[in-house]
Each structure stands twice: as structure tokens, then as C-alpha cells.
Motif scaffolding. Structure first.
Motif, PDB file in Angstrom:
ATOM      1  N   ASN A 227      22.038  14.692  10.544  1.00 27.48           N
ATOM      2  CA  ASN A 227      22.195  13.348   9.993  1.00 27.48           C
ATOM      3  C   ASN A 227      23.029  13.327   8.721  1.00 27.48           C
ATOM      4  OD1 ASN A 227      20.508  12.315  12.024  1.00 27.48           O
ATOM      5  ND2 ASN A 227      18.668  12.864  10.842  1.00 27.48           N
ATOM      6  N   GLN A 228      23.423  14.499   8.230  1.00 29.09           N
ATOM      7  CA  GLN A 228      24.180  14.564   6.987  1.00 29.09           C
ATOM      8  C   GLN A 228      25.641  14.206   7.260  1.00 29.09           C
ATOM      9  OE1 GLN A 228      22.688  15.387   4.069  1.00 29.09           O
ATOM     10  NE2 GLN A 228      24.518  15.010   2.907  1.00 29.09           N
ATOM     11  N   PRO A 229      26.177  13.129   6.683  1.00 26.84           N
ATOM     12  CA  PRO A 229      27.565  12.757   6.940  1.00 26.84           C
ATOM     13  C   PRO A 229      28.527  13.779   6.348  1.00 26.84           C
ATOM     14  CG  PRO A 229      26.657  11.445   5.143  1.00 26.84           C
ATOM     15  CD  PRO A 229      25.524  12.241   5.706  1.00 26.84           C
ATOM     16  N   GLU A 230      29.628  13.989   7.023  1.00 26.77           N
ATOM     17  CA  GLU A 230      30.647  14.913   6.525  1.00 26.77           C
ATOM     18  C   GLU A 230      31.565  14.153   5.579  1.00 26.77           C
ATOM     19  OE1 GLU A 230      31.927  18.733   6.158  1.00 26.77           O
ATOM     20  OE2 GLU A 230      30.291  17.992   7.412  1.00 26.77           O
ATOM     21  N   ILE A 231      31.565  14.509   4.330  1.00 28.69           N
ATOM     22  CA  ILE A 231      32.327  13.802   3.313  1.00 28.69           C
ATOM     23  C   ILE A 231      33.558  14.632   2.961  1.00 28.69           C
ATOM     24  CG2 ILE A 231      32.263  12.753   1.031  1.00 28.69           C
ATOM     25  CD1 ILE A 231      30.331  11.480   2.966  1.00 28.69           C
ATOM     26  N   GLU A 232      34.728  14.044   3.118  1.00 19.56           N
ATOM     27  CA  GLU A 232      35.964  14.753   2.828  1.00 19.56           C
ATOM     28  C   GLU A 232      36.508  14.432   1.450  1.00 19.56           C
ATOM     29  OE1 GLU A 232      37.205  16.957   4.768  1.00 19.56           O
ATOM     30  OE2 GLU A 232      36.035  16.650   6.581  1.00 19.56           O
ATOM     31  N   GLU A 233      35.997  13.355   0.837  1.00 17.82           N
ATOM     32  CA  GLU A 233      36.587  12.857  -0.407  1.00 17.82           C
ATOM     33  C   GLU A 233      36.067  13.623  -1.625  1.00 17.82           C
ATOM     34  OE1 GLU A 233      36.863   8.634  -2.881  1.00 17.82           O
ATOM     35  OE2 GLU A 233      36.005   8.705  -0.858  1.00 17.82           O
ATOM     36  N   LEU A 234      36.983  13.985  -2.512  1.00 21.60           N
ATOM     37  CA  LEU A 234      36.604  14.624  -3.768  1.00 21.60           C
ATOM     38  C   LEU A 234      35.943  13.582  -4.665  1.00 21.60           C
ATOM     39  CD1 LEU A 234      36.758  17.043  -5.795  1.00 21.60           C
ATOM     40  CD2 LEU A 234      38.947  16.049  -6.557  1.00 21.60           C
ATOM     41  N   PRO A 235      34.705  13.819  -5.102  1.00 20.32           N
ATOM     42  CA  PRO A 235      34.044  12.836  -5.963  1.00 20.32           C
ATOM     43  C   PRO A 235      34.648  12.845  -7.357  1.00 20.32           C
ATOM     44  CG  PRO A 235      32.675  14.785  -5.722  1.00 20.32           C
ATOM     45  CD  PRO A 235      33.843  14.971  -4.795  1.00 20.32           C
ATOM     46  N   PRO A 236      34.459  11.766  -8.117  1.00 24.38           N
ATOM     47  CA  PRO A 236      34.964  11.741  -9.492  1.00 24.38           C
ATOM     48  C   PRO A 236      34.226  12.756 -10.352  1.00 24.38           C
ATOM     49  CG  PRO A 236      33.557   9.841  -9.075  1.00 24.38           C
ATOM     50  CD  PRO A 236      33.759  10.512  -7.748  1.00 24.38           C
ATOM     51  N   ILE A 237      34.948  13.370 -11.282  1.00 29.91           N
ATOM     52  CA  ILE A 237      34.365  14.374 -12.173  1.00 29.91           C
ATOM     53  C   ILE A 237      34.467  13.877 -13.606  1.00 29.91           C
ATOM     54  CG2 ILE A 237      34.446  16.771 -12.954  1.00 29.91           C
ATOM     55  CD1 ILE A 237      35.868  17.470 -10.333  1.00 29.91           C
ATOM     56  N   ASP A 238      33.350  13.828 -14.291  1.00 34.11           N
ATOM     57  CA  ASP A 238      33.328  13.416 -15.695  1.00 34.11           C
ATOM     58  C   ASP A 238      33.070  14.632 -16.576  1.00 34.11           C
ATOM     59  OD1 ASP A 238      33.542  10.403 -15.648  1.00 34.11           O
ATOM     60  OD2 ASP A 238      31.853  10.682 -14.280  1.00 34.11           O
ATOM     61  N   HIS A 239      33.592  14.579 -17.795  1.00 36.51           N
ATOM     62  CA  HIS A 239      33.476  15.695 -18.727  1.00 36.51           C
ATOM     63  C   HIS A 239      32.745  15.233 -19.984  1.00 36.51           C
ATOM     64  CE1 HIS A 239      36.402  17.688 -16.138  1.00 36.51           C
ATOM     65  NE2 HIS A 239      37.103  16.569 -16.200  1.00 36.51           N
ATOM     66  N   GLY A 240      31.784  16.038 -20.429  1.00 36.40           N
ATOM     67  CA  GLY A 240      31.002  15.693 -21.606  1.00 36.40           C
ATOM     68  C   GLY A 240      31.703  16.090 -22.899  1.00 36.40           C
ATOM     69  N   ILE A 241      31.081  15.749 -23.996  1.00 38.91           N
ATOM     70  CA  ILE A 241      31.613  16.082 -25.321  1.00 38.91           C
ATOM     71  C   ILE A 241      31.318  17.549 -25.620  1.00 38.91           C
ATOM     72  CG2 ILE A 241      31.455  15.582 -27.787  1.00 38.91           C
ATOM     73  CD1 ILE A 241      30.566  12.750 -27.014  1.00 38.91           C
ATOM     74  N   PRO A 242      32.337  18.322 -25.991  1.00 42.23           N
ATOM     75  CA  PRO A 242      32.097  19.746 -26.301  1.00 42.23           C
ATOM     76  C   PRO A 242      31.189  19.915 -27.514  1.00 42.23           C
ATOM     77  CG  PRO A 242      34.445  19.303 -25.958  1.00 42.23           C
ATOM     78  CD  PRO A 242      33.758  17.972 -26.059  1.00 42.23           C
TER      79      PRO A 242
ATOM     80  N   PHE B 152      30.465  24.845 -25.777  1.00 47.43           N
ATOM     81  CA  PHE B 152      29.830  24.468 -24.520  1.00 47.43           C
ATOM     82  C   PHE B 152      30.320  23.075 -24.129  1.00 47.43           C
ATOM     83  CE2 PHE B 152      27.152  27.300 -26.887  1.00 47.43           C
ATOM     84  CZ  PHE B 152      26.569  28.151 -25.954  1.00 47.43           C
ATOM     85  N   GLN B 153      30.604  22.880 -22.848  1.00 44.31           N
ATOM     86  CA  GLN B 153      31.000  21.556 -22.366  1.00 44.31           C
ATOM     87  C   GLN B 153      30.463  21.347 -20.958  1.00 44.31           C
ATOM     88  OE1 GLN B 153      35.206  20.760 -21.788  1.00 44.31           O
ATOM     89  NE2 GLN B 153      34.924  18.576 -22.191  1.00 44.31           N
ATOM     90  N   ALA B 154      29.855  20.194 -20.722  1.00 45.68           N
ATOM     91  CA  ALA B 154      29.296  19.870 -19.409  1.00 45.68           C
ATOM     92  C   ALA B 154      30.280  19.040 -18.596  1.00 45.68           C
ATOM     93  CB  ALA B 154      27.980  19.117 -19.574  1.00 45.68           C
TER      94      ALA B 154
ATOM     95  N   ALA C 260      23.940  19.406 -20.602  1.00 40.88           N
ATOM     96  CA  ALA C 260      23.664  18.843 -19.278  1.00 40.88           C
ATOM     97  C   ALA C 260      22.873  17.539 -19.403  1.00 40.88           C
ATOM     98  CB  ALA C 260      22.892  19.859 -18.446  1.00 40.88           C
ATOM     99  N   ARG C 261      21.850  17.546 -20.239  1.00 35.07           N
ATOM    100  CA  ARG C 261      21.032  16.344 -20.394  1.00 35.07           C
ATOM    101  C   ARG C 261      21.852  15.190 -20.960  1.00 35.07           C
ATOM    102  NH1 ARG C 261      17.558  18.337 -23.440  1.00 35.07           N
ATOM    103  NH2 ARG C 261      15.874  18.799 -21.988  1.00 35.07           N
ATOM    104  N   ASN C 262      22.702  15.482 -21.921  1.00 34.23           N
ATOM    105  CA  ASN C 262      23.494  14.414 -22.550  1.00 34.23           C
ATOM    106  C   ASN C 262      24.430  13.735 -21.559  1.00 34.23           C
ATOM    107  OD1 ASN C 262      22.290  14.881 -25.008  1.00 34.23           O
ATOM    108  ND2 ASN C 262      23.936  16.191 -25.798  1.00 34.23           N
ATOM    109  N   ILE C 263      25.064  14.530 -20.685  1.00 35.34           N
ATOM    110  CA  ILE C 263      25.996  13.902 -19.742  1.00 35.34           C
ATOM    111  C   ILE C 263      25.232  13.145 -18.654  1.00 35.34           C
ATOM    112  CG2 ILE C 263      26.306  15.834 -18.108  1.00 35.34           C
ATOM    113  CD1 ILE C 263      29.324  15.144 -18.166  1.00 35.34           C
ATOM    114  N   LEU C 264      24.020  13.601 -18.317  1.00 36.91           N
ATOM    115  CA  LEU C 264      23.186  12.860 -17.367  1.00 36.91           C
ATOM    116  C   LEU C 264      22.764  11.516 -17.948  1.00 36.91           C
ATOM    117  CD1 LEU C 264      20.994  15.811 -16.030  1.00 36.91           C
ATOM    118  CD2 LEU C 264      22.539  14.415 -14.644  1.00 36.91           C
TER     119      LEU C 264
END
Length: 318
Positions: A161-176, A184-186, A283-287
Motif C-alpha cells: 500500500n506504500q505509494p512509490e514517490i519519485e519527487e524529491l521533497p523540499p529540504i530546509d536548513h537550520g541555523i548553524p 552543527f547544522q540541521a 534537530a529539535r529547533n528545526i522541528l
């Protein structure tokens, strides 16, 4: 069902007996009751230059309907090289569903190491393992098996039932965040299948700065609606125990369908336990920033608070 498991048990016993005879001292029993084993694989039997330890856990459904759960352990193995080996193992499973495949996996890894050795690459630098590793972490070569969470180490979803996803998801970058010359940077991306996890990693490694990081630690959790379970995994990338701690954070926060990567550029000064604090804080901050959790105060309360959030969501749907 019982007959099927009995058949699997017999086939597992036969495979274990054969592999133990074939590999001798390379074969190690980690936990016989939980069916956890480790095979030390080298490019040369007498004088190996490249070594990978393949740890496997055999679920009750193996080999009939489920793959072995595995972990690749080597201080030099990281990034795309690790991804390539994982892809090869998963392809072997797909091509041999229902068959015993551990021998094929071991010999595939050995072939990769032999080719690597023939390329005249210098041997791994022992110091690549972080100088900051605690003395008691010497046993971290073995994956800590959690019987309540057996699916965490296999990086492939076989749900129909898992759909096959071909699209690259958006990537966000946290504050170093910089502490004593270590930075360190998330990085965060929404993911709904393991293929997207690999796409995100490949995209991040296109960035020369990220690719040059001392460690790129990651963890992800994907919720499988059909099975009402989580598909999840983590990677230390040489920073022992960091990936497991990051995954534990995601579990406590009860987030789903998200991947977090934390890059660390080592600045030459040992940080001790503070490095784990920075990894989890990034990790927590970017979440929080991307609204996967409401606030640091709420997220620190963990699962108890999440139950209220779920109720509020149901009310808002009506």
C-alpha cells in the motif's frame, strides 16, 4: 501461521549452521535467542585492509516473507558508499524473496571490498572514529537489538500500500550552532518512503560543504497507515551513538513522515557529551521551526502531550 514459523525456524537453523561452518571465526553469535548474529567481512582473509561487520537479526518471518534486519558497521563507511552497499543488499533480497540470502549478502559485501582494495585506495584511517568516543563505547560495534522495535534497521518498505514517490521533497536548513570551533547544522525534509530518504541524502551530498562535514548524522520516521506501524532508521556516520540518540528524540516527540540530518564540522577541540546536546538541540529547533512540534516546552513533555494534540486534530476535522 505456526506451521509457517516452524518452517522458517528450520530453514534459519540450517542457514546458521552452514554459515557458521563456512565462515568460522568470522561468524559471531550476538544473541542466539533473539537470532542476532554478526559476520566480519574483509577483502583478504589473512591481511584485510577493508573490513565491514554485517550484523543481522532474523525475524520469525524470514526467509518466507520478510528480510533480515541488518546494520553495516565500519568506521570508514559513510555517505554514498554506504547507500550503494545497502541498495545492493536490498536488490538481492528483492530478486530472491522467500530464499535464504545471508550468504549472498556476505559475498556481495566481500566483492565490494575486494574491488575497493584493487583500486589501490589507502586503507581506512583508524582515527576517523571520533576521538571523543567514550571508552565504554567499544562494544558499539554491535547494534543494540530492541525486540519491541525490530524494523528500525532495514532501510526498505515492502508494503504493497506504500505509494512509490519519485519527487524529491523540499529540504530546509537550520541555523548553524558553533561551540569551541565545532559547527552543527540541521537539515529537514518531509519523507513518506525510504526512496525519498535516499534522494534527500544524495541531494545533500551534492553540496560540497555538507559532503565535507566530519559527520552527517541522520534519523527518520515514516508512518505506514496500512500496518499502523513506523518504518524508521538512523545513521551515526562515525559519531558513535549519535544516530540512535537522534532517533530516540524523534520517537519521544512522536513526529512522523520526517527526516532530520545534522551535519557536524569538527573544529579540533573535544566537546565531550556537549556534542550530543548540540545535535539534539539543532534537530529539535528545526522541528519547531517547521511546525512538527509546537514549542520546545511542549515537545519536552513528550508523548503525554501528543495525545492531547491528536484529540485536538480530530475535533478540528469535524
Amino acid at each position: 501461521m505456526a506451521e509457517g514459523n516452524a518452517g522458517n525456524d528450520q530453514r534459519q537453523n540450517e542457514e546458521i549452521e552452514a554459515l557458521s561452518a563456512i565462515y568460522g571465526e568470522e561468524w559471531c553469535v550476538v544473541d542466539d535467542l533473539a537470532r542476532v548474529f554478526c559476520i566480519r567481512i574483509g577483502d583478504d582473509k589473512d591481511h584485510p585492509k577493508w573490513i565491514i561487520c554485517l550484523q543481522v537479526m532474523l525475524p520469525n518471518e524470514y526467509p518466507a516473507t520478510a528480510p533480515p534486519i541488518y546494520q553495516l558497521n565500519a568506521p570508514w563507511l559513510r555517505g554514498q558508499e554506504r547507500v550503494n552497499i545497502s541498495n545492493s543488499l536490498e536488490e538481492i533480497y528483492i530478486d530472491n524473496i522467500g530464499e535464504s540470502i545471508l550468504y549472498l549478502w556476505v559475498e556481495k559485501i566481500r566483492d565490494v571490498l575486494i574491488r575497493k582494495s584493487q583500486l589501490a585506495e589507502p586503507g581506512p584511517v583508524v582515527e576517523k572514529k571520533t576521538e571523543e568516543e567514550d571508552v565504554e563505547c567499544e562494544d558499539d560495534l554491535f547494534l543494540e537489538y530492541d525486540p519491541e522495535n525490530p524494523y528500525r534497521a532495514f532501510d526498505y518498505d515492502f508494503s504493497e500500500n506504500q505509494p512509490e514517490i519519485e519527487e524529491l521533497p523540499p529540504i530546509d536548513h537550520g541555523i548553524p550552532v558553533t561551540d569551541r570551533r565545532s559547527t552543527f547544522q540541521a537539515h529537514l525534509a518531509p519523507v513518506v518512503c525510504p526512496k525519498q530518504v535516499k534522494m534527500v541524502l544524495a541531494k545533500l551530498y551534492e553540496n560540497k560543504k555538507i559532503a565535507s562535514a566530519t559527520h552527517n548524522i541522520y534519523a527518520y520516521r515514516i508512518y505506514c497507515e496500512g500496518k499502523q506501524t513506523f518504518l524508521q532508521d538512523c545513521e551515526d556516520d562515525g559519531e558513535t551513538a549519535a544516530g540512535g540518540r537522534l532517533l530516540h528524540l524523534l520517537e519521544i516527540l512522536n513526529v512522523r513522515n520526517v527526516m532530520v540530518v545534522v551535519s557536524r564540522w569538527y573544529g579540533g577541540i573535544l566537546l565531550g557529551p556537549d556534542r550530543f546536546k548540540h545535535i539534539n538541540n539543532c534537530a529539535r529547533n528545526i522541528l519547531v521551526e517547521k511546525n512538527y512540534i509546537s514549542s520546545p516546552e511542549e515537545s519536552s513533555k513528550g508523548l503525554g502531550k501528543n495525545k492531547k494534540v491528536k484529540k485536538d486534530k480530530k475535533r478540528s476535522e469535524h
